[in-house]
Design an enzyme around this catalytic site. Structure first.
Site, mmCIF file in Angstrom:
data_model
loop_
_atom_site.group_PDB
_atom_site.id
_atom_site.type_symbol
_atom_site.label_atom_id
_atom_site.label_comp_id
_atom_site.label_asym_id
_atom_site.label_seq_id
_atom_site.Cartn_x
_atom_site.Cartn_y
_atom_site.Cartn_z
ATOM 1 N N HIS A 98 -9.418 1.085 5.201
ATOM 2 C CA HIS A 98 -8.130 1.398 5.833
ATOM 3 C C HIS A 98 -8.356 2.407 6.955
ATOM 4 C CE1 HIS A 98 -4.051 2.829 6.420
ATOM 5 N NE2 HIS A 98 -3.651 1.720 5.826
ATOM 6 N N GLY A 108 2.809 -0.862 4.338
ATOM 7 C CA GLY A 108 2.907 0.529 3.919
ATOM 8 C C GLY A 108 4.362 0.919 3.705
ATOM 9 N N GLY A 109 4.972 1.494 4.722
ATOM 10 C CA GLY A 109 6.327 2.062 4.619
ATOM 11 C C GLY A 109 7.354 1.158 3.952
ATOM 12 N N ASN A 113 0.868 -1.181 0.000
ATOM 13 C CA ASN A 113 0.000 0.000 0.000
ATOM 14 C C ASN A 113 0.904 1.231 0.000
ATOM 15 O OD1 ASN A 113 -1.835 2.029 0.432
ATOM 16 N ND2 ASN A 113 -2.253 1.497 2.570
ATOM 17 N N TRP A 114 1.021 1.842 -1.173
ATOM 18 C CA TRP A 114 1.948 2.978 -1.286
ATOM 19 C C TRP A 114 1.345 4.276 -0.759
ATOM 20 C CZ3 TRP A 114 4.072 2.100 -6.955
ATOM 21 C CH2 TRP A 114 4.936 0.984 -6.942
ATOM 22 N N GLY A 158 2.397 2.669 10.574
ATOM 23 C CA GLY A 158 3.308 3.776 10.320
ATOM 24 C C GLY A 158 4.004 4.293 11.565
ATOM 25 N N GLU A 163 -5.239 -4.698 10.980
ATOM 26 C CA GLU A 163 -4.225 -3.652 11.116
ATOM 27 C C GLU A 163 -4.492 -2.842 12.381
ATOM 28 O OE1 GLU A 163 -2.344 -2.624 7.078
ATOM 29 O OE2 GLU A 163 -4.103 -1.387 7.310
HETATM 30 C C1 PEP Z 1 -0.750 0.347 6.097
HETATM 31 O O1 PEP Z 1 -0.863 1.526 5.817
HETATM 32 O O2 PEP Z 1 -1.617 -0.452 5.712
HETATM 33 C C2 PEP Z 1 0.408 -0.063 6.875
HETATM 34 C C3 PEP Z 1 0.375 -1.237 7.430
HETATM 35 O O3 PEP Z 1 1.436 0.842 6.981
HETATM 36 P P1 PEP Z 1 2.875 0.570 7.659
HETATM 37 O O4 PEP Z 1 3.389 -0.734 7.100
HETATM 38 O O5 PEP Z 1 3.725 1.731 7.231
HETATM 39 O O6 PEP Z 1 2.661 0.502 9.113
#
Ligand code: PEP
Length: 254
Positions: A97, A236-237, A10-11, A175, A169
């Site tokens: 999300h 994400g990151g 997920n960018w 993040g 999540e």
């Molecule tokens: C996300 O945004 O779905 C996520 C899990 O972000 P991160 O990996 O940066 O925590």
């Protein structure tokens, strides 16, 4: 029950069309046949979907969008319909999300309408759920997950559920660099699977894939992915760097 692992990038609001190409060229070269051994999905911003679709053609990596409208067309300024996404070759749509819930006020009802719209078009929702730190510390983890799962899946058939992926999540891990421990994540995943068993059946619940998301990185992913009810990751990151995302796929397959 063996479930095919699903790793999704997920960018968020990162990487325009040029940067998308700069990521995908080395990434696709590095993953080789790994995209066949697990399911790999990339979700760029809307404007980068055509560039990504061109690069991903024939690669075994699927294209996802980060959101979709619950409406088909009309006076919805700034929105993108499921049909438009389909035209671009999108197969999966991230819905629910926590950033959509908290920043844009998306309710369980709206998320449910979007899930059904995506399923009706033959696409696959990646349905995100998760609790805030305050909710966890207040002993509300199960209540929050129960409400999100139940209300998000109203009117979704067994077939629809099987065409979806869930993503647990915890909001406090997204993040932040703080990840749920493998034991915390496994406990929540097992609970979500028990909710699906109550709503559908144990047989169906055993087939549904539940990803973990929240600061997943090459250094912590192997232990998380080894948990019996964790079927991949929504990242994400660490998905912004082709080497890191490739390492996550390699760890998942190890
Ligand atoms: C996300 O945004 O779905 C996520 C899990 O972000 P991160 O990996 O940066 O925590």
């Amino acid at each position: 029950m063996s479930r095919t692992l699903v790793l999704a990038a997920n960018w968020k609001m990162n990487k325009g069309p040029a940067a998308t190409g700069e990521f995908l060229d080395p990434f696709l070269a590095s993953i080789g046949s790994q995209a066949g051994a697990c399911e790999v999905i990339v979700a760029p911003p809307f404007v980068s979907l055509p560039a990504a679709a061109a690069k991903l053609a024939g690669s075994g990596v699927a294209l996802a969008a980060q959101n979709a409208s619950q409406f088909d067309s009309g006076a919805y300024t700034g929105e993108i319909s499921v049909g438009m996404l389909q035209e671009l070759g999108v197969k999966h749509v991230i819905l629910g999300h926590s950033e959509r819930r908290s920043i844009y006020g998306e309710t369980d009802e709206v998320i449910n309408a979007k899930i059904k719209k995506v399923l009706d078009a033959g696409l696959h929702p990646i349905f995100c759920i998760g609790e805030t730190l305050e909710e966890r510390e207040g002993g509300k983890l199960e209540t929050v997950l129960r409400t999100q799962v139940r209300d998000g899946l109203v009117g979704v058939s067994e077939e629809g559920l099987l065409n979806s992926v869930l993503a647990y999540e915890p909001v406090w891990a997204i993040g932040t660099g703080v990840t749920a421990s493998p034991a915390q994540a496994q406990e929540a995943h097992a609970f979500v699977r028990s909710l699906l068993a109550d709503l559908y059946s144990d047989e169906v619940a055993q087939k549904v894939r539940i990803q973990y998301g929240g600061s997943v990185k090459p250094g912590n992913s192997a232990e998380l992915m080894a948990q019996p009810d964790i079927d991949g990751a929504l990242v994400g990151g660490a998905s912004l760097d082709p080497k890191d995302f490739q390492a996550l796929i390699a760890n998942a397959l190890a």
